[in-house]
Design an enzyme around this catalytic site. Structure first.
Site, mmCIF file in Angstrom:
data_model
loop_
_atom_site.group_PDB
_atom_site.id
_atom_site.type_symbol
_atom_site.label_atom_id
_atom_site.label_comp_id
_atom_site.label_asym_id
_atom_site.label_seq_id
_atom_site.Cartn_x
_atom_site.Cartn_y
_atom_site.Cartn_z
ATOM 1 N N TYR A 23 25.799 33.004 -18.426
ATOM 2 C CA TYR A 23 24.674 32.575 -17.596
ATOM 3 C C TYR A 23 23.381 32.593 -18.413
ATOM 4 C CZ TYR A 23 21.152 32.550 -13.936
ATOM 5 O OH TYR A 23 20.059 32.247 -13.167
ATOM 6 N N GLU A 45 20.044 32.739 -4.811
ATOM 7 C CA GLU A 45 18.838 33.550 -5.026
ATOM 8 C C GLU A 45 18.414 34.242 -3.734
ATOM 9 O OE1 GLU A 45 17.353 34.513 -7.712
ATOM 10 O OE2 GLU A 45 17.994 33.077 -9.228
ATOM 11 N N TRP A 53 20.635 40.323 -9.663
ATOM 12 C CA TRP A 53 21.215 39.004 -9.870
ATOM 13 C C TRP A 53 22.649 39.135 -10.356
ATOM 14 C CZ3 TRP A 53 21.401 34.462 -8.212
ATOM 15 C CH2 TRP A 53 22.037 33.447 -8.922
#
Length: 189
Positions: A23, A45, A53
């Site tokens: 990522y 999100e 996250w």
């Protein structure tokens, strides 16, 4: 910090999580113009609120499956039966308010598409299509403005910190830290 592959990365990247490394290296900060991906990232999100996250990223595939591949029209059409199905899914974050927000936000997302021609046009109009380069922030005047506008339109779980993280994730804001091998790549390495 230099990693075993010889690259230096942002401090937040976890060297023990391959998904997180991918990522960081391949997705975060790369400009996104595809509405499908912009929708997926906005929903993910919003589920991050109050969590890391990394927690959301580790569940991304299960989220995709649970939310019908983030097909906007399908999510907009969710019923109480779908809410129940999602609340019973142990692979996602089962916060009732966040699940309801995902559906109501999908409907607002669709309305923004109708108004601007695409959500991409909407999100990039805030910067006249330009990438903003800044590091070390959790919010900004830009994220304040976007958050305020999305809330005015009816979205929830889109506070300025969440929107700042979203803008970073989709490359509107480029924030690779000093010393990161991607610091000067501007999403093109």
């Amino acid at each position: 910090m230099q990693w075993s592959d010889g690259k230096s990365r942002c401090r937040w990247a976890n060297p023990n999580n391959e998904k997180y490394i991918h990522y960081h290296d391949e997705e975060w900060g790369v400009p996104v113009y595809d509405d499908h991906k912009l929708f997926e990232m906005l929903i993910l999100e919003s589920f991050q609120a109050g969590l890391s996250w990394e927690c959301v990223l580790n569940k991304q595939e299960v989220f995709r499956e649970a939310f019908d591949g983030f097909d906007l029209e399908k999510v907009c059409a969710y019923t109480e039966k779908d809410f129940e199905r999602l609340q019973e899914n142990p692979g996602i974050i089962r916060n009732k308010r966040k699940i309801r927000a995902a559906v109501s936000n999908a409907n607002v997302f669709r309305e923004i598409q109708k108004e601007y021609g695409s959500f991409s046009e909407y999100i990039w109009h805030w910067t006249d299509g330009k990438v903003i380069y800044e590091t070390g922030l959790a919010s900004s005047e830009l994220s304040d403005q976007v958050s305020k506008d999305l809330k005015k339109r009816g979205m929830t779980f889109v506070g300025t910190t969440i929107i700042y993280a979203y803008l970073q994730a989709v490359g509107v804001i480029y924030s690779h830290e000093e010393g990161c091998f991607l610091e000067h790549c501007e999403g093109k390495c």
